[in-house]
Design an enzyme around this catalytic site. Sequence first.
Site, PDB file in Angstrom:
ATOM      1  N   ASP A 206       0.559  -1.140  -0.193  1.00  0.00           N
ATOM      2  CA  ASP A 206       0.347   0.176   0.513  1.00  0.00           C
ATOM      3  C   ASP A 206       1.031   0.891  -0.352  1.00  0.00           C
ATOM      4  O   ASP A 206       1.136   1.663   1.247  1.00  0.00           O
ATOM      5  CB  ASP A 206      -0.705   0.147   1.121  1.00  0.00           C
ATOM      6  CG  ASP A 206      -1.951   1.086   1.076  1.00  0.00           C
ATOM      7  OD1 ASP A 206      -2.461   1.261  -0.029  1.00  0.00           O
ATOM      8  OD2 ASP A 206      -2.545   1.189   2.068  1.00  0.00           O
TER       9      ASP A 206
ATOM     10  N   CYS B  16      -0.082   4.822   1.556  1.00  0.00           N
ATOM     11  CA  CYS B  16      -1.053   4.949   2.495  1.00  0.00           C
ATOM     12  C   CYS B  16       0.125   5.398   3.898  1.00  0.00           C
ATOM     13  O   CYS B  16       0.564   5.982   4.472  1.00  0.00           O
ATOM     14  CB  CYS B  16      -0.385   3.294   3.281  1.00  0.00           C
ATOM     15  SG  CYS B  16      -2.348   2.738   4.718  1.00  0.00           S
TER      16      CYS B  16
ATOM     17  N   LEU C  17     -12.359   5.916   7.836  1.00  0.00           N
ATOM     18  CA  LEU C  17     -12.647   7.638   8.066  1.00  0.00           C
ATOM     19  C   LEU C  17     -13.249   7.646   9.709  1.00  0.00           C
ATOM     20  O   LEU C  17     -14.504   7.047  10.280  1.00  0.00           O
ATOM     21  CB  LEU C  17     -13.669   8.276   6.769  1.00  0.00           C
ATOM     22  CG  LEU C  17     -13.828   9.762   6.884  1.00  0.00           C
ATOM     23  CD1 LEU C  17     -14.244   9.848   5.995  1.00  0.00           C
ATOM     24  CD2 LEU C  17     -15.169  10.033   7.549  1.00  0.00           C
TER      25      LEU C  17
ATOM     26  N   HIS D 208       4.062   4.577  13.444  1.00  0.00           N
ATOM     27  CA  HIS D 208       2.811   5.204  12.569  1.00  0.00           C
ATOM     28  C   HIS D 208       2.043   4.525  12.838  1.00  0.00           C
ATOM     29  O   HIS D 208       0.642   4.927  12.115  1.00  0.00           O
ATOM     30  CB  HIS D 208       2.987   4.146  11.183  1.00  0.00           C
ATOM     31  CG  HIS D 208       2.736   3.347  10.634  1.00  0.00           C
ATOM     32  ND1 HIS D 208       2.616   1.766  11.988  1.00  0.00           N
ATOM     33  CD2 HIS D 208       1.566   2.594  10.081  1.00  0.00           C
ATOM     34  CE1 HIS D 208       2.274   0.780  11.180  1.00  0.00           C
ATOM     35  NE2 HIS D 208       1.198   1.617  10.256  1.00  0.00           N
TER      36      HIS D 208
ATOM     37  N   LYS E  35     -16.415   2.355   8.473  1.00  0.00           N
ATOM     38  CA  LYS E  35     -14.826   1.736   8.259  1.00  0.00           C
ATOM     39  C   LYS E  35     -14.866   1.082   6.766  1.00  0.00           C
ATOM     40  O   LYS E  35     -16.338   0.697   6.605  1.00  0.00           O
ATOM     41  CB  LYS E  35     -14.843   0.376   9.579  1.00  0.00           C
ATOM     42  CG  LYS E  35     -14.821   1.229  10.377  1.00  0.00           C
ATOM     43  CD  LYS E  35     -12.170   0.526  10.726  1.00  0.00           C
ATOM     44  CE  LYS E  35     -12.293  -0.437  10.160  1.00  0.00           C
ATOM     45  NZ  LYS E  35     -11.253  -0.291   9.622  1.00  0.00           N
TER      46      LYS E  35
END
Length: 483
Positions: free
Chosen positions: A108, A111, A219, A406, A482
Amino acid sequence: MPHTNASPAPLGAKMGYAIQLVEETPYRFRIERHGPMRVPGVILASRELLPEDQALQQVVNVATLPGIVRASYAMPDLHWGYGFPIGGVAATDITAGGVVSPGGVGFDISCGVRLLAADMDCDRLAPRMKRLLDRLDHVIPRGAARGAVWHLTGRTQLEGVLSDGARYAVEQGHGVARDLERCEDFGAVADADVSQVGSRALERGLNQVGSLGSGNHFLEIQAVEEVYDEAVAAAFGLHRGQVCVMIHCGSRGLGHQICTDHVHAMEKVMPHYGITVPDRQLACAPVDSPEGRAYLGAMAAAANYGRANRQLLGEATRRAFADIADCGLDLVYDVSHNLAKIETHDGARLCVHRKGATRALPPYHPDLPADLAPAGQPVLIPGTMGTASYVLAGVPGGEAFHSTCHGAGRTQSRHQAARSITGEQLRDRLEAQGIVVRGATWRGLAEETPTAYKDVDTVVTASEGAGLCRKVARLVPLGVVKG
């Protein structure tokens, strides 16, 4: 960092590890060079956060890469990943044959996390929260299927996204110029090479610009619960009780395909360069080789896709807040935690891999916008549903090439997590805490239960204790969308 409080004997044997660790401070452990290791391993964590042997072995494996300098570093949220551990940082000296490895970035690509701050406090938002989550549930595409906020007209627009990232999105009307000032690299990574992005990656990326994806992407509407540094928080645009929105996602199928394609290409050419690695997932090539330059060009294009993706999701969120809550959202910062970057450290030109690690620039670093220079770079650390997230700041002298953690760091597989709780049970538990939940699938929700992760408070405490960053604010969830 000075070495103090070193254990008289390796710690690993005392704690049941096959790999021997030397405790140098409460937040710094060393794996001495042995075998083909070119540098030591350095784990910046507390004892309670030390991972399983499998992840530590990956720290050792990374230390064998050609051209690696200083150390193979691991952050407090370290856990096993593809080739590199997640939470791994490694830099190679380009002039000394240093390599770039797609496994040091991950599938990813770019990301990362975007944080927006509302001109509203949580008490005012509370009566409209469920309506707002219903709107976001409707307008935020997510899950493994296709879906996008921005329906590109064709390859020309996609190439604009790959070349210029969030800058191109803003030019096309998706955002405001100030957004770019508060975005890592001012919205786009330089040196993107669209010609190195394969046809399958382009096909996968065409219809996903402005989509959340699945897995641990989300989000989340949050409230600033605690501020640790009033002056720095104010510089970032944050205050207690304020509503924020955190968006966590990456480059979707396009980035995954680019990683897959270039791992295969590098596997084929390693014998030509005389490179051997202890794990085929560490496939690599010299940075200045045709294969190394091809990967970096394609990776930069994927990074720009990730920046544009979060820009589009931020714009969709802004519209929802304006319609339902009658308030605006300003970008605090947008930063990646899966990237390889060409940087200069101590006069050397290095390729710095950060996989599950966030760049944390100190105050007055030249890459910071002028209004953030005195405070240092905002560092955005998402926690897990039902716990908390953090805003940190970079500090002078930060180790590991100005890098930090992270997130919370996974401790259970998705399968294990889904066996421990159902999505319905997790939804009920979160809503009993006052957290409104909108999930794409019950299974996907269960896979992200907070018990599948390390404690984010402990991870952040270790990051600060190791001198990687400092705390600015703690954010708690109010509602989550989600994938």
